[in-house]
Design a protein around this motif. Structure first.
Motif, PDB file in Angstrom:
ATOM      1  N   PHE A   1     -55.832 -37.161  43.908  1.00  0.00           N
ATOM      2  CA  PHE A   1     -54.815 -38.102  44.371  1.00  0.00           C
ATOM      3  C   PHE A   1     -53.541 -38.003  43.530  1.00  0.00           C
ATOM      4  N   GLU A   2     -53.700 -37.850  42.211  1.00  0.00           N
ATOM      5  CA  GLU A   2     -52.538 -37.677  41.341  1.00  0.00           C
ATOM      6  C   GLU A   2     -51.782 -36.397  41.683  1.00  0.00           C
ATOM      7  N   LYS A   3     -52.541 -35.367  42.073  1.00  0.00           N
ATOM      8  CA  LYS A   3     -51.922 -34.100  42.490  1.00  0.00           C
ATOM      9  C   LYS A   3     -51.102 -34.299  43.763  1.00  0.00           C
ATOM     10  N   ILE A   4     -51.606 -35.124  44.681  1.00  0.00           N
ATOM     11  CA  ILE A   4     -50.857 -35.428  45.906  1.00  0.00           C
ATOM     12  C   ILE A   4     -49.546 -36.127  45.566  1.00  0.00           C
ATOM     13  N   ILE A   5     -49.611 -37.068  44.636  1.00  0.00           N
ATOM     14  CA  ILE A   5     -48.407 -37.791  44.217  1.00  0.00           C
ATOM     15  C   ILE A   5     -47.398 -36.846  43.573  1.00  0.00           C
ATOM     16  N   GLU A   6     -47.906 -35.976  42.689  1.00  0.00           N
ATOM     17  CA  GLU A   6     -47.022 -35.008  42.034  1.00  0.00           C
ATOM     18  C   GLU A   6     -46.334 -34.111  43.068  1.00  0.00           C
ATOM     19  N   ASN A   7     -47.086 -33.598  44.027  1.00  0.00           N
ATOM     20  CA  ASN A   7     -46.500 -32.731  45.060  1.00  0.00           C
ATOM     21  C   ASN A   7     -45.460 -33.477  45.886  1.00  0.00           C
ATOM     22  N   SER A   8     -45.741 -34.750  46.179  1.00  0.00           N
ATOM     23  CA  SER A   8     -44.799 -35.559  46.947  1.00  0.00           C
ATOM     24  C   SER A   8     -43.494 -35.761  46.182  1.00  0.00           C
ATOM     25  N   ILE A   9     -43.607 -36.053  44.879  1.00  0.00           N
ATOM     26  CA  ILE A   9     -42.407 -36.245  44.046  1.00  0.00           C
ATOM     27  C   ILE A   9     -41.593 -34.958  43.965  1.00  0.00           C
ATOM     28  N   ILE A  10     -42.283 -33.839  43.733  1.00  0.00           N
ATOM     29  CA  ILE A  10     -41.596 -32.541  43.623  1.00  0.00           C
ATOM     30  C   ILE A  10     -40.889 -32.190  44.928  1.00  0.00           C
ATOM     31  N   ASN A  11     -41.580 -32.387  46.062  1.00  0.00           N
ATOM     32  CA  ASN A  11     -40.977 -32.054  47.361  1.00  0.00           C
ATOM     33  C   ASN A  11     -39.768 -32.930  47.668  1.00  0.00           C
ATOM     34  N   GLN A  12     -39.899 -34.226  47.403  1.00  0.00           N
ATOM     35  CA  GLN A  12     -38.781 -35.135  47.662  1.00  0.00           C
ATOM     36  C   GLN A  12     -37.611 -34.851  46.732  1.00  0.00           C
ATOM     37  N   THR A  13     -37.917 -34.506  45.481  1.00  0.00           N
ATOM     38  CA  THR A  13     -36.848 -34.175  44.532  1.00  0.00           C
ATOM     39  C   THR A  13     -36.084 -32.934  44.977  1.00  0.00           C
ATOM     40  N   GLU A  14     -36.815 -31.938  45.446  1.00  0.00           N
ATOM     41  CA  GLU A  14     -36.157 -30.715  45.932  1.00  0.00           C
ATOM     42  C   GLU A  14     -35.280 -31.007  47.138  1.00  0.00           C
ATOM     43  N   ILE A  15     -35.771 -31.868  48.036  1.00  0.00           N
ATOM     44  CA  ILE A  15     -34.965 -32.247  49.210  1.00  0.00           C
ATOM     45  C   ILE A  15     -33.700 -32.984  48.775  1.00  0.00           C
ATOM     46  N   LEU A  16     -33.850 -33.905  47.806  1.00  0.00           N
ATOM     47  CA  LEU A  16     -32.692 -34.650  47.306  1.00  0.00           C
ATOM     48  C   LEU A  16     -31.685 -33.731  46.620  1.00  0.00           C
ATOM     49  N   LYS A  17     -32.203 -32.751  45.839  1.00  0.00           N
ATOM     50  CA  LYS A  17     -31.308 -31.803  45.176  1.00  0.00           C
ATOM     51  C   LYS A  17     -30.526 -30.980  46.183  1.00  0.00           C
ATOM     52  N   GLN A  18     -31.217 -30.519  47.220  1.00  0.00           N
ATOM     53  CA  GLN A  18     -30.538 -29.744  48.256  1.00  0.00           C
ATOM     54  C   GLN A  18     -29.501 -30.586  48.988  1.00  0.00           C
ATOM     55  N   SER A  19     -29.881 -31.833  49.292  1.00  0.00           N
ATOM     56  CA  SER A  19     -28.956 -32.739  49.966  1.00  0.00           C
ATOM     57  C   SER A  19     -27.740 -33.037  49.095  1.00  0.00           C
ATOM     58  N   ALA A  20     -27.999 -33.260  47.792  1.00  0.00           N
ATOM     59  CA  ALA A  20     -26.888 -33.539  46.864  1.00  0.00           C
ATOM     60  C   ALA A  20     -25.979 -32.326  46.728  1.00  0.00           C
ATOM     61  N   ALA A  21     -26.575 -31.130  46.685  1.00  0.00           N
ATOM     62  CA  ALA A  21     -25.781 -29.907  46.567  1.00  0.00           C
ATOM     63  C   ALA A  21     -24.897 -29.704  47.800  1.00  0.00           C
ATOM     64  N   ILE A  22     -25.495 -29.949  48.979  1.00  0.00           N
ATOM     65  CA  ILE A  22     -24.716 -29.813  50.217  1.00  0.00           C
ATOM     66  C   ILE A  22     -23.598 -30.847  50.262  1.00  0.00           C
ATOM     67  N   GLY A  23     -23.929 -32.090  49.849  1.00  0.00           N
ATOM     68  CA  GLY A  23     -22.917 -33.145  49.812  1.00  0.00           C
ATOM     69  C   GLY A  23     -21.789 -32.826  48.851  1.00  0.00           C
ATOM     70  N   GLN A  24     -22.149 -32.279  47.675  1.00  0.00           N
ATOM     71  CA  GLN A  24     -21.144 -31.903  46.682  1.00  0.00           C
ATOM     72  C   GLN A  24     -20.249 -30.791  47.195  1.00  0.00           C
ATOM     73  N   MET A  25     -20.864 -29.803  47.851  1.00  0.00           N
ATOM     74  CA  MET A  25     -20.080 -28.701  48.419  1.00  0.00           C
ATOM     75  C   MET A  25     -19.127 -29.200  49.508  1.00  0.00           C
ATOM     76  N   THR A  26     -19.624 -30.102  50.355  1.00  0.00           N
ATOM     77  CA  THR A  26     -18.788 -30.674  51.413  1.00  0.00           C
ATOM     78  C   THR A  26     -17.634 -31.465  50.823  1.00  0.00           C
ATOM     79  N   LEU A  27     -17.954 -32.265  49.775  1.00  0.00           N
ATOM     80  CA  LEU A  27     -16.921 -33.062  49.109  1.00  0.00           C
ATOM     81  C   LEU A  27     -15.859 -32.175  48.472  1.00  0.00           C
ATOM     82  N   GLU A  28     -16.311 -31.109  47.803  1.00  0.00           N
ATOM     83  CA  GLU A  28     -15.376 -30.178  47.180  1.00  0.00           C
ATOM     84  C   GLU A  28     -14.495 -29.503  48.237  1.00  0.00           C
ATOM     85  N   GLN A  29     -15.114 -29.139  49.351  1.00  0.00           N
ATOM     86  CA  GLN A  29     -14.357 -28.488  50.419  1.00  0.00           C
ATOM     87  C   GLN A  29     -13.309 -29.435  50.998  1.00  0.00           C
ATOM     88  N   GLU A  30     -13.717 -30.697  51.224  1.00  0.00           N
ATOM     89  CA  GLU A  30     -12.775 -31.691  51.744  1.00  0.00           C
ATOM     90  C   GLU A  30     -11.644 -31.947  50.759  1.00  0.00           C
TER      91      GLU A  30
END
Length: 334
Positions: A86-115
């Motif tokens: 169960f702890e492994k499931i939680i760890e995988n969930s945190i890692i996956n969500q963090t990666e999604i947030l990082k990608q989203s933040a990177a895309i947002g930053q790139m869009t902001l810089e472009q604008e």
């Protein structure tokens, strides 16, 4: 955490206790089953179960305590090592969500810089026809029309300039160049830019500079003066604006005093807030609430403190206190 652990395991503990109570109840009803040995077995079982709970508490809560103590950030290197599935499931969930947030933040930053780059490019492109327009206005023979057009041109020029500095101020530390700056040159250049507006509103200047040189960034100091002068001219009519400087406790003090409409005392703590205009003249749609906000941000980066004194209907005095010369090390280390 103990309370949370018992709440988490409440159903299991309740089931265990009820099960043993059921054994005692059966032994009580069935005379063939000796009651005392059952009670003894239940007692020993409860002791062992308590020891088991203490051991499992430390083991099962270690992972969650580490998560609770962990700083809220996208850094996943400090996630504790999971021990159970169960702890492994939680760890995988945190890692996956963090990666999604990082990608989203990177895309947002790139869009902001472009604008931001697109807007800066647009502002610079607009300056070319504005310059041409100003040259055409200068050729007009009708002085009244020339004065009105120059005023409208100046309004557009100041709005574009404010927008340009609003985009740049996020990275002001990368743009600072501290040097000996001539106050007189900066002030007179800004007054010359606003000359047509001053003439239209019947505003003059009384300038007395006992100290003419400060250690600062010329470009951003000019922007600060431009915003302060614009505010004073905007809210004044047929009066003089006084600008004077002096030295006090090894610091240069620059004061700008007008006889305009003044500021309500309850508004003074908020005038440097982003988007704040006024409570007295709340229907003033021309105000953006950005000028003094940007002024304060630029001044903080230059270690310039700003103080405001005002009385409603009488005028406003703004005091700029420049840092001591031995604070140069602090400024250049930004």
């Amino acid at each position: 955490m103990i309370r949370k652990y018992f709440l988490e395991r409440f159903s299991w503990i309740t089931f265990y206790i009820l099960l043993h109570l059921f054994f005692i109840f059966v032994a009580f009803l069935d005379s063939a089953i000796p009651l005392k040995p059952i009670l003894y077995i239940v007692f020993l079982s409860l002791i062992m179960f308590s020891i088991f709970l203490i051991f499992r508490y430390k083991k099962e809560t270690y992972f969650y305590k580490s998560l609770e103590a962990r700083e809220d950030s996208l850094d996943i290197t400090n996630i504790p090592e999971p021990e159970s599935p169960f702890e492994k499931i939680i760890e995988n969930s945190i890692i996956n969500q963090t990666e999604i947030l990082k990608q989203s933040a990177a895309i947002g930053q790139m869009t902001l810089e472009q604008e931001k780059d697109d807007l800066l490019s647009w502002i610079h492109e607009v300056k070319t026809p504005l310059t041409a327009m100003h040259l055409m206005i200068d050729r007009l023979d009708d002085e009244l029309l020339k004065s009105h057009l120059t005023y409208e041109w100046l309004r557009i020029h100041l709005l574009l300039d404010q927008q340009l500095h609003q985009r740049r101020i996020l990275f002001i530390e990368n743009d600072l160049y501290i040097e000996n700056t001539d106050l007189e040159t900066i002030i007179f250049d800004e007054i010359k830019t606003l000359q047509s507006w001053c003439i239209q509103k019947g505003i003059g200047f009384d300038i007395q500079l006992d100290v003419t040189e400060v250690l600062s960034d010329a470009k951003w100091l000019a922007f600060i003066m431009r915003q302060l002068l614009t505010n004073s001219i905007k809210y004044s009519e047929n009066s003089d604006i006084t600008i004077y400087s002096h030295e006090q406790a090894e610091q240069t003090i620059l004061e700008l005093k007008d006889s305009g409409r003044g500021i309500d005392p309850k508004d003074i703590p908020r005038i440097f807030d982003k988007g704040f205009t006024s409570t007295t003249n709340h229907r003033d749609h021309a105000a953006t609430g950005m000028g003094l906000y940007l002024t304060k941000k630029a001044a903080e980066s230059l270690f310039i403190s700003i103080a405001v004194k005002s009385k409603l209907g009488t005028g406003t005095t703004i005091t700029l206190t420049f840092p001591k010369r031995n604070d140069f090390v602090n400024i250049t280390s930004m």
